[in-house]
Design a protein around this motif. Structure first.
Motif, PDB file in Angstrom:
ATOM      1  N   LEU A 174      12.234  11.656 -14.349  1.00  0.00           N
ATOM      2  CA  LEU A 174      10.959  12.266 -13.972  1.00  0.00           C
ATOM      3  C   LEU A 174      10.190  11.404 -12.980  1.00  0.00           C
ATOM      4  N   TYR A 175       9.131  11.992 -12.492  1.00  0.00           N
ATOM      5  CA  TYR A 175       8.225  11.318 -11.546  1.00  0.00           C
ATOM      6  C   TYR A 175       7.827   9.932 -12.058  1.00  0.00           C
ATOM      7  N   ALA A 176       7.426   9.869 -13.335  1.00  0.00           N
ATOM      8  CA  ALA A 176       6.963   8.593 -13.905  1.00  0.00           C
ATOM      9  C   ALA A 176       8.109   7.578 -13.978  1.00  0.00           C
ATOM     10  N   ILE A 194       0.863  -1.171   0.000  1.00  0.00           N
ATOM     11  CA  ILE A 194       0.000   0.000   0.000  1.00  0.00           C
ATOM     12  C   ILE A 194       0.907   1.230   0.000  1.00  0.00           C
ATOM     13  N   ASP A 195       0.764   2.035  -1.027  1.00  0.00           N
ATOM     14  CA  ASP A 195       1.569   3.253  -1.182  1.00  0.00           C
ATOM     15  C   ASP A 195       0.653   4.403  -0.758  1.00  0.00           C
ATOM     16  N   TYR A 196       0.942   5.026   0.383  1.00  0.00           N
ATOM     17  CA  TYR A 196       0.025   6.058   0.850  1.00  0.00           C
ATOM     18  C   TYR A 196       0.711   7.229   1.530  1.00  0.00           C
ATOM     19  N   SER A 197       0.000   8.311   1.584  1.00  0.00           N
ATOM     20  CA  SER A 197       0.442   9.617   2.070  1.00  0.00           C
ATOM     21  C   SER A 197       1.481  10.221   1.117  1.00  0.00           C
ATOM     22  N   SER A 198       2.693   9.679   1.106  1.00  0.00           N
ATOM     23  CA  SER A 198       3.708  10.052   0.117  1.00  0.00           C
ATOM     24  C   SER A 198       3.797  11.545  -0.192  1.00  0.00           C
ATOM     25  N   PRO A 199       4.054  12.365   0.820  1.00  0.00           N
ATOM     26  CA  PRO A 199       4.137  13.810   0.576  1.00  0.00           C
ATOM     27  C   PRO A 199       5.474  14.211  -0.047  1.00  0.00           C
ATOM     28  N   ASN A 200       5.532  15.443  -0.480  1.00  0.00           N
ATOM     29  CA  ASN A 200       6.775  15.972  -1.024  1.00  0.00           C
ATOM     30  C   ASN A 200       7.551  16.675   0.085  1.00  0.00           C
ATOM     31  N   ILE A 201       8.817  16.383   0.193  1.00  0.00           N
ATOM     32  CA  ILE A 201       9.604  17.024   1.247  1.00  0.00           C
ATOM     33  C   ILE A 201       9.851  18.496   0.893  1.00  0.00           C
ATOM     34  N   GLU A 233      -6.531  13.544  -9.260  1.00  0.00           N
ATOM     35  CA  GLU A 233      -5.886  14.410 -10.248  1.00  0.00           C
ATOM     36  C   GLU A 233      -4.666  13.724 -10.881  1.00  0.00           C
ATOM     37  N   GLN A 234      -4.226  12.613 -10.276  1.00  0.00           N
ATOM     38  CA  GLN A 234      -3.085  11.913 -10.876  1.00  0.00           C
ATOM     39  C   GLN A 234      -3.499  10.689 -11.690  1.00  0.00           C
ATOM     40  N   ARG A 235      -4.779  10.599 -12.021  1.00  0.00           N
ATOM     41  CA  ARG A 235      -5.272   9.445 -12.761  1.00  0.00           C
ATOM     42  C   ARG A 235      -4.467   9.167 -14.024  1.00  0.00           C
ATOM     43  N   VAL A 257      -1.447  -1.311  -4.232  1.00  0.00           N
ATOM     44  CA  VAL A 257      -2.431  -0.249  -4.398  1.00  0.00           C
ATOM     45  C   VAL A 257      -1.803   1.104  -4.054  1.00  0.00           C
ATOM     46  N   TYR A 258      -2.049   2.071  -4.930  1.00  0.00           N
ATOM     47  CA  TYR A 258      -1.554   3.433  -4.730  1.00  0.00           C
ATOM     48  C   TYR A 258      -2.728   4.296  -4.293  1.00  0.00           C
ATOM     49  N   VAL A 259      -2.641   4.850  -3.095  1.00  0.00           N
ATOM     50  CA  VAL A 259      -3.723   5.712  -2.614  1.00  0.00           C
ATOM     51  C   VAL A 259      -3.326   7.156  -2.907  1.00  0.00           C
ATOM     52  N   VAL A 260      -3.768   7.642  -4.039  1.00  0.00           N
ATOM     53  CA  VAL A 260      -3.343   8.960  -4.533  1.00  0.00           C
ATOM     54  C   VAL A 260      -4.553   9.659  -5.161  1.00  0.00           C
ATOM     55  N   GLY A 261      -4.599  10.957  -5.025  1.00  0.00           N
ATOM     56  CA  GLY A 261      -5.738  11.749  -5.504  1.00  0.00           C
ATOM     57  C   GLY A 261      -6.079  11.534  -6.978  1.00  0.00           C
ATOM     58  N   ASN A 301       5.682   4.776   2.282  1.00  0.00           N
ATOM     59  CA  ASN A 301       5.565   6.216   2.106  1.00  0.00           C
ATOM     60  C   ASN A 301       6.546   6.614   1.006  1.00  0.00           C
ATOM     61  N   HIS A 302       6.028   6.743  -0.185  1.00  0.00           N
ATOM     62  CA  HIS A 302       6.855   7.042  -1.365  1.00  0.00           C
ATOM     63  C   HIS A 302       7.130   8.550  -1.376  1.00  0.00           C
ATOM     64  N   LEU A 303       8.015   8.948  -0.481  1.00  0.00           N
ATOM     65  CA  LEU A 303       8.288  10.383  -0.308  1.00  0.00           C
ATOM     66  C   LEU A 303       8.689  11.049  -1.622  1.00  0.00           C
ATOM     67  N   HIS A 318      -4.448  16.726   1.005  1.00  0.00           N
ATOM     68  CA  HIS A 318      -4.636  15.461   0.272  1.00  0.00           C
ATOM     69  C   HIS A 318      -3.681  14.379   0.768  1.00  0.00           C
ATOM     70  N   HIS A 319      -2.577  14.798   1.383  1.00  0.00           N
ATOM     71  CA  HIS A 319      -1.689  13.776   1.960  1.00  0.00           C
ATOM     72  C   HIS A 319      -2.296  13.186   3.231  1.00  0.00           C
ATOM     73  N   LEU A 320      -3.097  14.025   3.905  1.00  0.00           N
ATOM     74  CA  LEU A 320      -3.830  13.528   5.068  1.00  0.00           C
ATOM     75  C   LEU A 320      -4.862  12.511   4.605  1.00  0.00           C
ATOM     76  N   ARG A 362      10.562   7.292 -12.064  1.00  0.00           N
ATOM     77  CA  ARG A 362      10.818   6.765 -10.723  1.00  0.00           C
ATOM     78  C   ARG A 362       9.696   5.834 -10.270  1.00  0.00           C
ATOM     79  N   ASP A 363       8.482   6.086 -10.719  1.00  0.00           N
ATOM     80  CA  ASP A 363       7.385   5.187 -10.352  1.00  0.00           C
ATOM     81  C   ASP A 363       7.507   3.835 -11.064  1.00  0.00           C
ATOM     82  N   ILE A 364       7.939   3.870 -12.314  1.00  0.00           N
ATOM     83  CA  ILE A 364       8.118   2.605 -13.045  1.00  0.00           C
ATOM     84  C   ILE A 364       9.212   1.788 -12.355  1.00  0.00           C
TER      85      ILE A 364
HETATM   86  N1  ARG Z   1       4.428  12.802  -3.925  1.00  0.00           N
HETATM   87  C1  ARG Z   1       3.230  12.735  -4.695  1.00  0.00           C
HETATM   88  C2  ARG Z   1       2.372  13.975  -4.406  1.00  0.00           C
HETATM   89  O1  ARG Z   1       2.552  14.617  -3.408  1.00  0.00           O
HETATM   90  C3  ARG Z   1       2.413  11.520  -4.394  1.00  0.00           C
HETATM   91  C4  ARG Z   1       3.126  10.222  -4.637  1.00  0.00           C
HETATM   92  C5  ARG Z   1       2.197   9.060  -4.712  1.00  0.00           C
HETATM   93  N2  ARG Z   1       2.855   7.792  -4.898  1.00  0.00           N
HETATM   94  C6  ARG Z   1       3.391   7.374  -6.026  1.00  0.00           C
HETATM   95  N3  ARG Z   1       3.996   6.220  -6.047  1.00  0.00           N
HETATM   96  N4  ARG Z   1       3.388   8.105  -7.109  1.00  0.00           N
HETATM   97  O2  ARG Z   1       1.495  14.304  -5.177  1.00  0.00           O
END
Ligand code: ARG
Length: 593
Positions: A334-336, A131-138, A362-364, A356-360, A171-173, A145-147, A338-340
């Motif tokens: 890029l983001y993608a 489960i990939d969740y919260s994952s905020p940006n440092i 808007e990232q569909r 499962v990725y729990v992400v908003g 937590n995929h920071l 939405h991270h909450l 790193r996700d791959i």
């Molecule tokens: N850091 C991203 C954001 O704040 C969310 C990452 C979600 N996880 C992932 N594997 N892409 O929007």
């Protein structure tokens, strides 16, 4: 369409005594393996129709007969017994009525003997879910939405844990990307007053640099950078160079970035701690830096890449999607990308059965794109990956609204909720001993529950008056109902026993209650299956409202000794189930409030 899926009360798993008996009856009439028969069974929407139902559509197709006729035929043919006491047909449905005293005994005894683990099963034994969740940006504050992601992800984690899965919470920071080049440049230009704690860092040598760097300050530096970059064209280039240095492992760049990360983590950890949310891994985007070349090479070798506007991309035109960019002109990932890379790594490392990725929402597109790339690379396991997306959290105007782009700090949000809860509790129950602790559990619980009681794809309107309403569909309402039951049990004062006369429980509401208790394990598996904690939170809300109605109309501590004993057993079971459910959702169940 979606709603229908949710109403579909299929018993794919948790078997029970009654389902087994029904399968036994049907086995001789339907040529299907027992588990297939079990999977066809449903729970009728109204208890009066029956306790379980077999929709005859698929069998009808198989037998080339009309489903109504099949239901009618079977209702005549099958012989009721002590467990399944009546079999009726309603249109295309074959309904089974179970012996109520036996239902009460079976369910209440099971809850009494399993206690905190009632609802758990071994469906997921030897299976792993990530489960990939919260994952905020440092270097930024935790956003709302991270909450939401943290709370939904944590509930999904607990749901699968209850099903016996090995759960890996990640937590995929967001700790990598060109923005860190920008921040380093900003710090060098406008942040000379900040002390960087890392030893070998050049910023520290001057003892006048004493101000401590905080996430707030980083945000300010970030804003300054973008303002200045509009006129100073060199800035962007410099930032790119610094990010390149970071990717290449330059010491100064790395230490500064490390510092950004440390101060961010301090803030994140405070919030997670207060929410009671933990992770098994904090492997964020930077973690994959060294593995990116291999991933990009594999994608190239599969013949999927092309150069477009100097960037390396996977063309997804034939899937009606914009290209997935892997490397920019300057080779930065890029983001993608790193996700791959992370998906490949997680499969190698954890051999997951589901991810499962729990992400908003808007990232569909991002998820569709990189899932497609994984599929094109030949990874069949991409079918086991899901994007559990969710809607926005909107704030009602007023206290803590988002007007003028003002950021709402999660720490402030949690604190505010605690304060309001404390005021309410002080008013309701001024003598309560551990007021602070209860207020914390109620305040935080209110926020958590508000994120979980509507379907995740829906937007939620955050309104203090709503989420902290003790009579609404809220966390405090469920907690309060639980505390009320604890109070009844305290008043009763004796120990609860299962040696009761089960024939005495026969009020309509008692029957509804026992059905809801029986349905709890199914609510867990359905919620997990759909990555939808709201199925469970709504089950709890229904249970609470039935209990409150029952409590209004019936005396539990009656003078009739035997009846009192039976009702108390029922109340204790409801209390236990609410506690188990709240715990899965991530809420505490105070005994007094
Ligand atoms: N850091 C991203 C954001 O704040 C969310 C990452 C979600 N996880 C992932 N594997 N892409 O929007």
């Amino acid at each position: 369409m979606e709603d229908e899926v949710y109403l579909f009360h299929q018993f794919l798993y948790p078997m029970n005594l009654f389902i087994n008996k029904i399968i036994n009856l049907l086995e001789s009439e339907i040529s299907l393996p027992p588990d297939k028969i079990g999977a066809l069974l449903e729970q009728p929407p109204d208890n009066k129709m029956g306790d379980y139902a077999l929709p005859c559509f698929s069998i009808a197709k198989q037998l080339r007969k009309n489903p109504q006729d099949i239901a009618a035929e079977l209702s005549q043919k099958l012989v009721p017994n002590d467990t399944i006491v009546q079999i009726t047909a309603t249109g295309p449905y074959l309904n089974f009525h179970v012996a109520k005293p036996l239902l009460f005994r079976t369910v209440l005894e099971e809850i009494a003997s399993t206690g905190a683990s009632y609802g758990n099963s071994l469906i997921g034994k030897d299976k792993t879910i990530i489960i990939d969740y919260s994952s905020p940006n440092i270097a930024k504050h935790l956003a709302v939405h991270h909450l939401r992601s943290a709370v939904i992800g944590n509930a999904i984690y607990n749901l699968f844990k209850a099903l016996g899965y090995r759960c890996i919470g990640i937590n995929h920071l967001g700790d990598w990307g060109t923005q860190f080049g920008q921040l380093i440049v900003a710090l060098k230009r406008w942040g000379s007053n900040f002390a960087i704690t890392s030893k070998r860092n050049s910023f520290e040598e001057d003892s006048t640099k004493q101000e401590t760097l905080t996430v707030n300050k980083l945000n300010e530096l970030y804003v300054t950078f973008h303002k200045e970059a509009k006129t100073d064209k060199n800035l962007e280039e410099e930032a790119r160079e610094w990010f390149k240095k970071l990717e290449d492992g330059d010491n100064e760049a790395k230490e500064t970035w490390q510092h950004f990360k440390e101060i961010s983590m301090l803030e994140f950890d405070r919030v997670y701690k207060r929410l009671g949310i933990t992770f098994d891994s904090y492997a964020g985007e930077s973690f994959y830096n060294e593995m990116l070349d291999d991933t990009v090479k594999r994608i190239k070798d599969s013949g999927l890449t092309e150069i477009s506007e100097d960037a390396l991309v996977v063309n997804l035109e034939k899937f009606n999607m914009p290209p997935c960019i892997l490397r920019k002109r300057d080779e930065a990932s890029l983001y993608a990308t790193r996700d791959i890379c992370a998906a490949e790594y997680r499969k190698r490392e954890y051999h997951f059965d589901k991810m499962v990725y729990v992400v908003g929402s808007e990232q569909r597109l991002h998820f569709r794109q990189f899932f497609k790339v994984l599929e094109q690379m030949g990874y069949e396991w991409v079918d086991t990956c899901a994007h559990a997306d969710f809607g926005l959290v909107k704030f009602k105007q007023g206290k803590m609204s988002t007007r003028e782009g003002k950021v709402i700090l999660l720490e402030d949000l949690l604190e505010e909720s605690y304060k309001i809860a404390r005021e309410i509790i002080e008013e309701k129950n001024p003598d309560l001993e551990n007021r602070e602790e209860v207020a914390e559990n109620v305040g935080i619980g209110a926020i958590i529950f508000s994120e979980l009681c509507t379907k995740r794809v829906k937007d939620v309107l955050f309104d203090w008056d709503v989420i902290l309403n003790f009579d609404g569909e809220t966390g405090p309402y469920v907690q309060y109902t639980h505390a009320r039951m604890c109070s009844i049990l305290r008043k009763y004062g004796e120990s609860v026993t299962t040696s009761v006369d089960y024939n005495l429980l026969k009020e309509d509401d008692e029957i509804v209650l026992i059905k809801q208790l029986e349905g709890f394990p199914f609510a867990i598996s359905r919620a997990a299956d759909n990555y939808e904690p709201s199925i469970l939170s709504n089950h709890l809300l229904d249970l609470c409202s039935t209990f409150n109605r029952y409590y209004q109309h019936h005396r539990i501590l009656t003078d009739d000794n035997e009846l009192r004993k039976a009702r108390i057993l029922l109340i204790d079971a409801i209390r236990q189930v609410i506690q188990n459910g709240l715990s899965i959702l991530g809420l505490k169940s105070p005994e007094r409030m």
